[in-house]
Design a protein around this motif. Structure first.
Motif, PDB file in Angstrom:
ATOM      1  N   GLY A  47      14.394   1.987  -0.702  1.00  0.00           N
ATOM      2  CA  GLY A  47      15.887   2.996  -0.397  1.00  0.00           C
ATOM      3  C   GLY A  47      15.199   4.109  -0.407  1.00  0.00           C
ATOM      4  N   SER A  48      14.402   4.604  -1.313  1.00  0.00           N
ATOM      5  CA  SER A  48      13.898   6.133  -2.087  1.00  0.00           C
ATOM      6  C   SER A  48      12.445   6.509  -1.409  1.00  0.00           C
ATOM      7  N   GLY A  49      11.986   5.001  -0.729  1.00  0.00           N
ATOM      8  CA  GLY A  49      10.979   5.198   0.153  1.00  0.00           C
ATOM      9  C   GLY A  49       9.299   5.182  -0.454  1.00  0.00           C
ATOM     10  N   VAL A  50       9.573   4.886  -1.587  1.00  0.00           N
ATOM     11  CA  VAL A  50       8.548   4.769  -2.584  1.00  0.00           C
ATOM     12  C   VAL A  50       7.770   3.298  -2.009  1.00  0.00           C
ATOM     13  N   LEU A  51       8.395   2.632  -1.507  1.00  0.00           N
ATOM     14  CA  LEU A  51       8.037   1.181  -1.267  1.00  0.00           C
ATOM     15  C   LEU A  51       8.146   1.435   0.117  1.00  0.00           C
ATOM     16  N   SER A  52       7.084   0.945   1.581  1.00  0.00           N
ATOM     17  CA  SER A  52       7.164   1.509   2.772  1.00  0.00           C
ATOM     18  C   SER A  52       7.686   0.038   3.093  1.00  0.00           C
ATOM     19  N   MET A  53       8.649   0.350   3.984  1.00  0.00           N
ATOM     20  CA  MET A  53       9.675  -1.237   5.245  1.00  0.00           C
ATOM     21  C   MET A  53       8.150  -1.215   5.944  1.00  0.00           C
ATOM     22  N   GLU A  54       7.392  -0.634   6.397  1.00  0.00           N
ATOM     23  CA  GLU A  54       7.345  -0.907   7.944  1.00  0.00           C
ATOM     24  C   GLU A  54       5.572  -1.576   7.181  1.00  0.00           C
ATOM     25  N   SER A  55       5.012  -0.987   6.196  1.00  0.00           N
ATOM     26  CA  SER A  55       3.883  -1.628   5.485  1.00  0.00           C
ATOM     27  C   SER A  55       3.710  -2.505   4.487  1.00  0.00           C
ATOM     28  N   ASP A  56       4.757  -2.619   3.490  1.00  0.00           N
ATOM     29  CA  ASP A  56       5.283  -3.611   2.734  1.00  0.00           C
ATOM     30  C   ASP A  56       4.038  -3.129   1.488  1.00  0.00           C
ATOM     31  N   ARG A  57       4.031  -1.533   1.904  1.00  0.00           N
ATOM     32  CA  ARG A  57       2.603  -1.364   0.378  1.00  0.00           C
ATOM     33  C   ARG A  57       3.758  -0.037  -0.312  1.00  0.00           C
ATOM     34  N   TRP A  58       3.003   0.738  -0.666  1.00  0.00           N
ATOM     35  CA  TRP A  58       3.465   1.416  -2.053  1.00  0.00           C
ATOM     36  C   TRP A  58       2.919   2.876  -0.539  1.00  0.00           C
ATOM     37  N   ALA A  59       4.297   3.912  -0.283  1.00  0.00           N
ATOM     38  CA  ALA A  59       3.691   4.562  -0.334  1.00  0.00           C
ATOM     39  C   ALA A  59       2.909   5.203  -0.559  1.00  0.00           C
ATOM     40  N   ALA A  60       2.657   5.914  -1.069  1.00  0.00           N
ATOM     41  CA  ALA A  60       1.464   6.253  -2.173  1.00  0.00           C
ATOM     42  C   ALA A  60       0.492   6.307  -1.549  1.00  0.00           C
ATOM     43  N   PHE A  61      -0.443   4.839  -1.204  1.00  0.00           N
ATOM     44  CA  PHE A  61      -1.083   3.695  -0.773  1.00  0.00           C
ATOM     45  C   PHE A  61      -1.146   3.342   0.719  1.00  0.00           C
ATOM     46  N   PRO A  62      -1.086   4.161   1.572  1.00  0.00           N
ATOM     47  CA  PRO A  62      -1.091   3.752   2.398  1.00  0.00           C
ATOM     48  C   PRO A  62      -2.341   2.366   3.473  1.00  0.00           C
TER      49      PRO A  62
ATOM     50  N   VAL B  97      -7.974   9.504  -4.795  1.00  0.00           N
ATOM     51  CA  VAL B  97      -7.069   7.875  -4.638  1.00  0.00           C
ATOM     52  C   VAL B  97      -6.233   7.251  -5.139  1.00  0.00           C
ATOM     53  N   PHE B  98      -6.496   7.544  -6.737  1.00  0.00           N
ATOM     54  CA  PHE B  98      -5.302   6.584  -7.471  1.00  0.00           C
ATOM     55  C   PHE B  98      -4.406   8.643  -8.256  1.00  0.00           C
ATOM     56  N   GLY B  99      -4.811   9.468  -7.575  1.00  0.00           N
ATOM     57  CA  GLY B  99      -3.619  10.692  -8.051  1.00  0.00           C
ATOM     58  C   GLY B  99      -2.005  10.517  -7.934  1.00  0.00           C
ATOM     59  N   PRO B 100      -1.971   9.789  -6.621  1.00  0.00           N
ATOM     60  CA  PRO B 100      -0.611   9.397  -6.635  1.00  0.00           C
ATOM     61  C   PRO B 100       0.068   7.675  -7.809  1.00  0.00           C
ATOM     62  N   LEU B 101      -0.710   7.657  -8.733  1.00  0.00           N
ATOM     63  CA  LEU B 101       0.138   7.021  -9.308  1.00  0.00           C
ATOM     64  C   LEU B 101       0.737   6.968  -9.702  1.00  0.00           C
ATOM     65  N   SER B 102       1.266   8.218 -10.205  1.00  0.00           N
ATOM     66  CA  SER B 102       2.278   8.967 -11.290  1.00  0.00           C
ATOM     67  C   SER B 102       2.905   8.860 -10.862  1.00  0.00           C
ATOM     68  N   LEU B 103       3.332   8.991  -9.312  1.00  0.00           N
ATOM     69  CA  LEU B 103       5.044   9.233  -8.543  1.00  0.00           C
ATOM     70  C   LEU B 103       4.971   7.272  -8.859  1.00  0.00           C
ATOM     71  N   VAL B 104       4.384   6.300  -8.489  1.00  0.00           N
ATOM     72  CA  VAL B 104       4.942   5.418  -8.733  1.00  0.00           C
ATOM     73  C   VAL B 104       5.442   4.922  -9.874  1.00  0.00           C
ATOM     74  N   PHE B 105       4.708   5.536 -10.562  1.00  0.00           N
ATOM     75  CA  PHE B 105       5.154   5.038 -12.240  1.00  0.00           C
ATOM     76  C   PHE B 105       6.246   5.725 -12.758  1.00  0.00           C
ATOM     77  N   ASP B 106       5.872   6.699 -12.217  1.00  0.00           N
ATOM     78  CA  ASP B 106       7.867   7.255 -12.508  1.00  0.00           C
ATOM     79  C   ASP B 106       8.477   6.928 -11.563  1.00  0.00           C
ATOM     80  N   ALA B 107       8.293   6.574  -9.934  1.00  0.00           N
ATOM     81  CA  ALA B 107       9.731   5.998  -9.503  1.00  0.00           C
ATOM     82  C   ALA B 107      10.181   5.081 -10.096  1.00  0.00           C
ATOM     83  N   ILE B 108       9.242   3.932 -10.589  1.00  0.00           N
ATOM     84  CA  ILE B 108       9.277   2.535 -11.474  1.00  0.00           C
ATOM     85  C   ILE B 108      10.059   2.927 -12.568  1.00  0.00           C
ATOM     86  N   VAL B 109       9.583   3.669 -12.592  1.00  0.00           N
ATOM     87  CA  VAL B 109      10.493   3.895 -14.621  1.00  0.00           C
ATOM     88  C   VAL B 109      12.359   4.969 -13.744  1.00  0.00           C
TER      89      VAL B 109
END
Length: 186
Positions: A54-69, A82-94
């Motif tokens: 719902g927040s767009g952190v996970l992409s419906m189209e690709s079924d991947r983390w949006a930060a890692f297309p 490449v791995f810089g956006p990992l903190s965004l994924v972690f923060d969104a999960i938390v």
């Protein structure tokens, strides 16, 4: 007794583990069933996953983390980028877990620290990232830890774009195992 400088990655891993003496290597299934505690009853993976979609952190189209297309291995940029956006994924999960359970996280994600974590031993190893205890154990105990101490780190990470089967990661075998060893024992 074999040296860890054999040119054979499998033998090098075994030699480093033997040198570390008391580090157990277990299958992932064993780790998941016997070591990890069960999820708290208020944690509903389906609800959290829905929040992430719902927040767009996970992409419906690709079924991947949006930060890692795309697969990080296919990226031309350096691993730090490449791995810089990992903190965004972690923060969104938390955030999704905290909203779902009403419980604050006990860990924070630290990526690309400016200085290596410290310990009583001389240390120049600096992991790519680590999970740091929010309520540090070292507070008031160790003046040698002006920023982060190894004893406050739950797990350390070393990011690689390859899976290690290409033979290019041989130089990192002892470094990665040593970081994990230090993070668990300091």
């Amino acid at each position: 007794m074999q040296s860890y400088r054999t040119g054979n990655l499998s033998l090098e891993k075994q030699a480093v583990l033997r040198d570390l003496d008391h580090v157990a290597v277990v299958p992932l299934d064993y780790f998941n069933t016997a070591v990890l505690p069960p999820l708290h009853s208020r944690i509903d993976i389906g609800v959290i996953e829905s929040r992430l979609y719902g927040s767009g952190v996970l992409s419906m189209e690709s079924d991947r983390w949006a930060a890692f297309p795309q697969d990080p291995e296919k990226e031309a940029s350096h691993e730090d980028t490449v791995f810089g956006p990992l903190s965004l994924v972690f923060d969104a999960i938390v955030q999704a877990v905290e909203e779902s359970t009403g419980t604050a996280s006990k860990l924070s994600f630290v990526q690309r620290p400016a200085t290596p974590p410290t310990s009583e031993r001389t240390n120049i190893s600096c992991p790519d990232a680590y999970l740091l205890l929010v309520n540090k154990k070292s507070v008031g105990k160790n003046v040698k830890c002006p920023v982060h101490c190894w004893e406050d780190i739950a797990v350390s990470f070393g990011f690689k774009k390859r899976d290690g089967r290409s033979g290019n990661e041989r130089r990192d075998v002892s470094h990665i195992l040593l970081l994990n060893f230090m993070g668990l024992t300091s």
